[in-house]
Every structure is written in structure tokens, then in C-alpha cells.
Design a protein around this motif. Structure first.
Motif, short mmCIF file in Angstrom:
data_model
loop_
_atom_site.label_atom_id
_atom_site.label_comp_id
_atom_site.label_asym_id
_atom_site.label_seq_id
_atom_site.Cartn_x
_atom_site.Cartn_y
_atom_site.Cartn_z
N LEU A 196 9.75 13.39 2.78
CA LEU A 196 9.37 13.07 4.16
C LEU A 196 10.19 11.87 4.62
N PRO A 197 10.38 11.72 5.93
CA PRO A 197 11.06 10.52 6.41
C PRO A 197 10.21 9.29 6.16
N ILE A 198 10.88 8.18 5.99
CA ILE A 198 10.17 6.94 5.75
C ILE A 198 9.23 6.66 6.92
N ASN A 199 8.09 6.08 6.62
CA ASN A 199 7.03 5.78 7.60
C ASN A 199 6.31 7.03 8.10
N ALA A 200 6.44 8.14 7.36
CA ALA A 200 5.69 9.34 7.74
C ALA A 200 4.20 9.11 7.55
N ARG A 201 3.41 9.84 8.32
CA ARG A 201 1.95 9.71 8.26
C ARG A 201 1.36 10.84 7.41
N LEU A 202 0.13 10.63 6.99
CA LEU A 202 -0.51 11.61 6.13
C LEU A 202 -0.65 12.97 6.81
N HIS A 203 -0.91 12.99 8.10
CA HIS A 203 -1.08 14.28 8.78
C HIS A 203 0.21 15.10 8.73
N GLU A 204 1.37 14.41 8.71
CA GLU A 204 2.64 15.12 8.59
C GLU A 204 2.78 15.76 7.21
N LEU A 205 2.36 15.03 6.18
CA LEU A 205 2.41 15.57 4.83
C LEU A 205 1.49 16.78 4.70
N VAL A 206 0.29 16.69 5.27
CA VAL A 206 -0.65 17.81 5.19
C VAL A 206 -0.07 19.04 5.88
N ASN A 207 0.58 18.84 7.02
CA ASN A 207 1.20 19.97 7.73
C ASN A 207 2.28 20.63 6.89
N VAL A 208 3.12 19.80 6.25
CA VAL A 208 4.19 20.33 5.41
C VAL A 208 3.61 21.10 4.22
N MET B 72 -6.05 10.50 8.22
CA MET B 72 -4.79 11.20 8.45
C MET B 72 -3.72 10.33 9.11
N ALA B 73 -4.12 9.15 9.56
CA ALA B 73 -3.17 8.31 10.31
C ALA B 73 -2.43 7.30 9.44
N ILE B 74 -2.76 7.25 8.14
CA ILE B 74 -2.13 6.22 7.31
C ILE B 74 -0.64 6.49 7.11
N VAL B 75 0.11 5.42 6.89
CA VAL B 75 1.54 5.52 6.60
C VAL B 75 1.72 5.72 5.10
N LEU B 76 2.54 6.69 4.74
CA LEU B 76 2.74 7.02 3.32
C LEU B 76 3.80 6.14 2.69
N ALA B 77 3.72 6.01 1.38
CA ALA B 77 4.68 5.22 0.63
C ALA B 77 5.40 6.10 -0.38
N ASP B 78 6.61 5.67 -0.78
CA ASP B 78 7.37 6.42 -1.76
C ASP B 78 6.61 6.49 -3.09
N GLN B 79 6.63 7.66 -3.72
CA GLN B 79 5.99 7.92 -5.01
C GLN B 79 4.46 7.88 -4.93
N GLN B 80 3.93 7.97 -3.73
CA GLN B 80 2.48 7.96 -3.59
C GLN B 80 1.88 9.30 -3.99
N LEU B 81 0.72 9.23 -4.62
CA LEU B 81 -0.04 10.43 -4.96
C LEU B 81 -1.25 10.49 -4.04
N VAL B 82 -1.34 11.56 -3.28
CA VAL B 82 -2.43 11.74 -2.32
C VAL B 82 -3.32 12.87 -2.81
N TYR B 83 -4.61 12.62 -2.84
CA TYR B 83 -5.55 13.66 -3.23
C TYR B 83 -6.50 13.93 -2.06
N ILE B 84 -6.53 15.19 -1.63
CA ILE B 84 -7.45 15.59 -0.56
C ILE B 84 -8.70 16.16 -1.23
N PRO B 85 -9.85 15.49 -1.09
CA PRO B 85 -11.05 15.96 -1.78
C PRO B 85 -11.61 17.24 -1.18
N ARG B 86 -12.33 17.97 -2.01
CA ARG B 86 -13.05 19.15 -1.55
C ARG B 86 -14.49 18.77 -1.23
N LYS B 87 -15.18 19.64 -0.52
CA LYS B 87 -16.56 19.36 -0.15
C LYS B 87 -17.40 19.15 -1.41
#
Length: 199
Positions: free
Chosen positions: A78-90, A105-120
Motif C-alpha cells: 500500500l502507499p505510505i500513509n494508507a488507511r485501514l479501510h483501504e487495506l480492507v478494500n484491497v 477504519m480511519a487509522i494510518v497503517l505502518a510498514d510491517q504492521q499486522l492487522v487482525y479483524i476480529p469476528r463476532k
């Protein structure tokens, strides 16, 4: 003899006429036939074309790993300063069982970040969230420098570098408990630090 004399005169007369004729031809060529002018071909010499080389600055990218309740989990550029909603869309969007109320969904992502989207039904300590009120005085172990980490009780230069090395190799911490995976940090040490650190 008369015939011979007459023949000679005739020959002379014919010769004179031919001579005059030749002279006339020569004069005519001299007077009326202009020499051809040199023909110059206008050949345009191509000038050296100046190629404008625009030094394009390559766009900075980050690599982010997304897991959990998304349709296409994986590592994405992703481009630098991408937001979480962009990652989810991709990643194809959220699945039907995603617990998006826990996700910012509005947070700014960082390089090498691991994002976990929880389930209900899942409760996950989010690295996705912006710091909450009251966390400003805490040290963020995902972003703190070695000097900042050494302000924590019991953290010296060696342990501070161990934290930095761990997150460089494995990405950001998912939870504070994950700090026990760092060399030199046991459960008791983590418990002592829990109120002083955040992610």
C-alpha cells in the motif's frame, strides 16, 4: 583543268560554310547556354534531441499483513500513509461475521504492521486503534525509540534493543502479553510494565 578548278572552289565553299556553321554553333552555345547552377539540397541536419529525463521519485510503499475476518487475508503493498479501510478494500472487504465495531477504519497503517479483524464474539486487543484518552503518558512499545523504552522501570539498553529487534522482525505487537516472546521478558516483568505501556 576548268573542271578541277571548279571542284576545288566548290570544296572550299562547302568547307567555309561548314566552318561558319560550326563557329555559329559555338557562339550560340557560348551566348545562350548558361552553365547549370549548383543545386543545393536543403538537408536539415537534425539537432541533438534533448531528452528530458524526469527523475521520478518512486512512490514509497508499506507492507501490511491483514488477518481475521476479511475475504482475502494476506500481505499487501500500500502507499505510505494508507488507511485501514483501504487495506480492507484491497483484501476483498469484510466477511459477514466481522466485528467491525472493534475496528477503527480511519487509522494510518505502518510498514510491517499486522492487522487482525476480529469476528463476532471475539475480543481482541487492537493494534488498529488510535491511543485512547489516558494513554498519552504510556510508552507505545510499537513506536517508541530505544531512549523512550529505557524510561520504563527495569528496561535498560539491552532490553530496549530487544523490543525493537523483535518488532522489526515480526511486525507490531498484537497485545501487551506478546511482549513475553521477547528475550529477557517473562510474565512477571510484563505485569510490572502493563500499566506503563500501550500498543
Amino acid at each position: 583543268m576548268k573542271n578541277t578548278s571548279r571542284s576545288t572552289k566548290q570544296y572550299l565553299a562547302i568547307g567555309s560554310m561548314l566552318g561558319l556553321f560550326g563557329i555559329s554553333i559555338g557562339v550560340w552555345f557560348f551566348l545562350f547556354q548558361k552553365p547549370k547552377e549548383d543545386v543545393w539540397t536543403d538537408v536539415s541536419v537534425p539537432t541533438e534531441q534533448t531528452t528530458q529525463t524526469t527523475t521520478s521519485v518512486p512512490q514509497q510503499i508499506i507492507l501490511v499483513d491483514i488477518k481475521g475476518a476479511v475475504k482475502k487475508p494476506g500481505v499487501y503493498e500500500l502507499p505510505i500513509n494508507a488507511r485501514l479501510h483501504e487495506l480492507v478494500n484491497v483484501a476483498g472487504g469484510l466477511t459477514d461475521d466481522a466485528e467491525d465495531r472493534q475496528v477503527n477504519m480511519a487509522i494510518v497503517l505502518a510498514d510491517q504492521q499486522l492487522v487482525y479483524i476480529p469476528r463476532k464474539g471475539e475480543t481482541v486487543e487492537q493494534t488498529n486503534q488510535t491511543p485512547q484518552a489516558g494513554n498519552e503518558s504510556k510508552v507505545n512499545i510499537n513506536t517508541a525509540s530505544a531512549e523512550e523504552l529505557q524510561t520504563l522501570t527495569g528496561i535498560g539498553e539491552k532490553k530496549a534493543q530487544a523490543i525493537i529487534d523483535y518488532r522489526t522482525q515480526n511486525g507490531n505487537f498484537q497485545s501487551i502479553d506478546q511482549l513475553t516472546e521477547v528475550d529477557g521478558f517473562g510474565e512477571k516483568t510484563v505485569e510490572k510494565l502493563r500499566d506503563s505501556i500501550t500498543i
